[in-house]
Design a protein around this motif. Structure first.
Motif, mmCIF file in Angstrom:
data_model
loop_
_atom_site.group_PDB
_atom_site.id
_atom_site.type_symbol
_atom_site.label_atom_id
_atom_site.label_comp_id
_atom_site.label_asym_id
_atom_site.label_seq_id
_atom_site.Cartn_x
_atom_site.Cartn_y
_atom_site.Cartn_z
ATOM 1 N N ALA A 189 55.174 -27.864 56.344
ATOM 2 C CA ALA A 189 56.133 -27.318 55.848
ATOM 3 C C ALA A 189 54.812 -25.841 56.236
ATOM 4 C CB ALA A 189 56.134 -27.529 54.122
ATOM 5 N N GLN A 190 53.809 -25.721 55.964
ATOM 6 C CA GLN A 190 53.004 -23.950 56.542
ATOM 7 C C GLN A 190 53.707 -23.867 58.477
ATOM 8 O OE1 GLN A 190 51.049 -21.770 55.889
ATOM 9 N NE2 GLN A 190 49.967 -21.594 57.492
ATOM 10 N N ILE A 191 54.014 -25.462 58.970
ATOM 11 C CA ILE A 191 54.217 -24.872 60.439
ATOM 12 C C ILE A 191 55.228 -24.450 60.221
ATOM 13 C CG2 ILE A 191 54.874 -26.154 62.836
ATOM 14 C CD1 ILE A 191 52.315 -27.928 62.123
ATOM 15 N N GLY A 192 56.339 -25.210 59.430
ATOM 16 C CA GLY A 192 58.070 -24.865 59.147
ATOM 17 C C GLY A 192 58.634 -23.935 58.864
ATOM 18 N N GLU A 193 57.506 -23.442 57.845
ATOM 19 C CA GLU A 193 58.116 -22.491 56.774
ATOM 20 C C GLU A 193 56.933 -21.747 56.341
ATOM 21 O OE1 GLU A 193 61.720 -24.871 54.420
ATOM 22 O OE2 GLU A 193 60.143 -26.019 55.714
ATOM 23 N N GLY A 194 55.643 -22.581 55.935
ATOM 24 C CA GLY A 194 54.770 -20.823 54.983
ATOM 25 C C GLY A 194 55.317 -21.237 53.766
ATOM 26 N N ASN A 195 54.783 -20.372 52.958
ATOM 27 C CA ASN A 195 54.606 -20.057 51.597
ATOM 28 C C ASN A 195 54.785 -20.962 50.833
ATOM 29 O OD1 ASN A 195 55.816 -17.804 49.894
ATOM 30 N ND2 ASN A 195 57.911 -18.494 50.208
ATOM 31 N N LEU A 196 53.725 -21.641 50.932
ATOM 32 C CA LEU A 196 53.197 -22.957 50.637
ATOM 33 C C LEU A 196 53.809 -23.310 49.373
ATOM 34 C CD1 LEU A 196 51.074 -25.030 52.698
ATOM 35 C CD2 LEU A 196 53.397 -25.172 52.840
ATOM 36 N N ILE A 197 52.382 -22.464 48.357
ATOM 37 C CA ILE A 197 52.961 -21.557 46.623
ATOM 38 C C ILE A 197 53.595 -21.532 46.092
ATOM 39 C CG2 ILE A 197 52.310 -20.929 44.731
ATOM 40 C CD1 ILE A 197 49.083 -20.995 46.219
ATOM 41 N N GLU A 198 54.659 -20.839 46.733
ATOM 42 C CA GLU A 198 55.869 -20.852 46.171
ATOM 43 C C GLU A 198 56.806 -21.732 46.491
ATOM 44 O OE1 GLU A 198 60.074 -19.240 44.623
ATOM 45 O OE2 GLU A 198 57.829 -18.905 44.336
ATOM 46 N N LEU A 199 56.915 -22.931 47.551
ATOM 47 C CA LEU A 199 57.881 -23.998 48.198
ATOM 48 C C LEU A 199 57.488 -24.741 46.978
ATOM 49 C CD1 LEU A 199 58.969 -26.327 49.170
ATOM 50 C CD2 LEU A 199 57.602 -25.974 50.970
ATOM 51 N N LEU A 200 56.422 -24.871 46.273
ATOM 52 C CA LEU A 200 55.731 -26.352 45.311
ATOM 53 C C LEU A 200 56.518 -25.698 44.820
ATOM 54 C CD1 LEU A 200 51.851 -25.694 45.964
ATOM 55 C CD2 LEU A 200 53.159 -28.139 46.677
ATOM 56 N N ARG A 201 56.265 -24.685 43.887
ATOM 57 C CA ARG A 201 57.204 -23.655 42.885
ATOM 58 C C ARG A 201 58.514 -24.147 42.413
ATOM 59 N NH1 ARG A 201 60.613 -20.655 40.177
ATOM 60 N NH2 ARG A 201 60.854 -19.748 42.068
ATOM 61 N N ARG A 202 59.230 -24.262 43.046
ATOM 62 C CA ARG A 202 60.716 -24.885 44.279
ATOM 63 C C ARG A 202 60.488 -26.453 43.593
ATOM 64 N NH1 ARG A 202 60.697 -20.882 48.534
ATOM 65 N NH2 ARG A 202 61.151 -23.129 49.797
ATOM 66 N N SER A 203 60.155 -26.965 44.748
ATOM 67 C CA SER A 203 59.816 -28.366 44.155
ATOM 68 C C SER A 203 59.685 -28.949 43.023
ATOM 69 C CB SER A 203 59.458 -28.580 45.269
ATOM 70 O OG SER A 203 59.522 -28.130 46.816
#
Length: 273
Positions: A189-203
């Motif tokens: 995810a870091q390579i493809g999109e970043g913004n990991l903490i927000e990704l965790l929240r959504r997921s």
């Protein structure tokens, strides 16, 4: 009086991929070493392993690849995926594995897609959701969870459809079944999109397990750009208490790498406010 050491919390269950650590040892010996160091164990293609020997190792297994061949988004490939997923379930049961990993398409031994897709059509999205529903039926029937992993197409897996974490999230959320969750790989995810903490929240409602490695290099936390202690705190505060698997290489000594992984997800109680 000397100062007291700060108290710490280990809120997660940590696992290590045996395919990528202690590579100078046979797989069974890798599994035993990982277990001795206090981690659960993840494996990839179960057809490449002596399952009875692994079952007798004393290790606790976290996840494995949950199919042999097949794809998500075409009729014949979906039928093959269901067939080989069904073959994988008795193996998972023998090893006590609760989570069976899936990808957007089958991968060869280099991690490349057996059926690459430069464009993912609406019909493919609908077929993939239908296939995941069928897999959820199978998982719920046998009390296992299938987990769809996000990948990256820039470095490791060019041409894989449904690779981005957002795409995986949308598919799994559309299915919205207990038998189908996300294997959220933060390295990819870091390579493809970043913004990991927000990704965790959504997921969060759909996470079955989290996998980690640092970027660049795909080694243990602390060797690259991802702030894994911040990730750990965010996961804790949003209520995640599940498995986190290191699917990465050791940057040097394997035992030291695993201790860095453990330290990244061990939280000082002073931060848990």
């Amino acid at each position: 009086m000397g100062s007291q050491s700060p108290t710490v919390t280990q809120p997660f269950t940590l696992a290590v991929c045996a395919e990528m650590i202690f590579r100078d040892l046979p797989v069974l010996e890798r599994v035993k070493r990982i277990h001795e160091l206090g981690f659960q164990v993840e494996i990839w293609d179960w057809t490449q392993h002596d399952i009875k020997a692994l079952a007798a190792s004393g290790a606790t297994f976290s996840s494995m690849t949950g199919y042999i061949t097949g794809t998500l988004a075409d009729d014949a490939g979906a039928d093959e995926l269901l067939r080989t997923a069904a073959l994988s379930i008795p193996v998972a049961k023998e090893l006590g594995i609760p989570r069976l990993n899936l990808h957007g398409t089958g991968l060869d031994n280099r991690g490349l897609p057996v059926q690459p897709a430069s464009v993912v059509t609406g019909a493919m999205w609908l077929k993939a959701a239908d296939t995941l529903n069928r897999l959820a039926d199978l998982g719920e029937q046998h009390d296992v969870t299938f987990v769809l992993e996000n990948l990256n197409t820039e470095v490791d897996h060019p041409g894989v459809p449904f690779a981005k974490a957002q795409e995986v999230l949308e598919l799994v959320a559309a299915v919205n079944r207990p038998g189908m969750k996300i294997m959220l790989d933060l390295y990819h995810a870091q390579i493809g999109e970043g913004n990991l903490i927000e990704l965790l929240r959504r997921s969060a409602p759909h996470i079955g397990e989290i996998q980690v490695a640092d970027v660049p290099g795909r080694c243990e936390p602390g060797t690259g750009e991802i702030n894994y202690p911040a990730i750990a705190r965010a996961l804790y505060l949003q209520g995640y208490r599940g498995n986190i698997g290191l699917e990465g290489w050791a940057s040097g000594d394997a035992v030291a790498a695993l201790e860095r992984f453990r330290a990244a997800f061990t939280l000082p109680d002073s931060l848990l406010v």
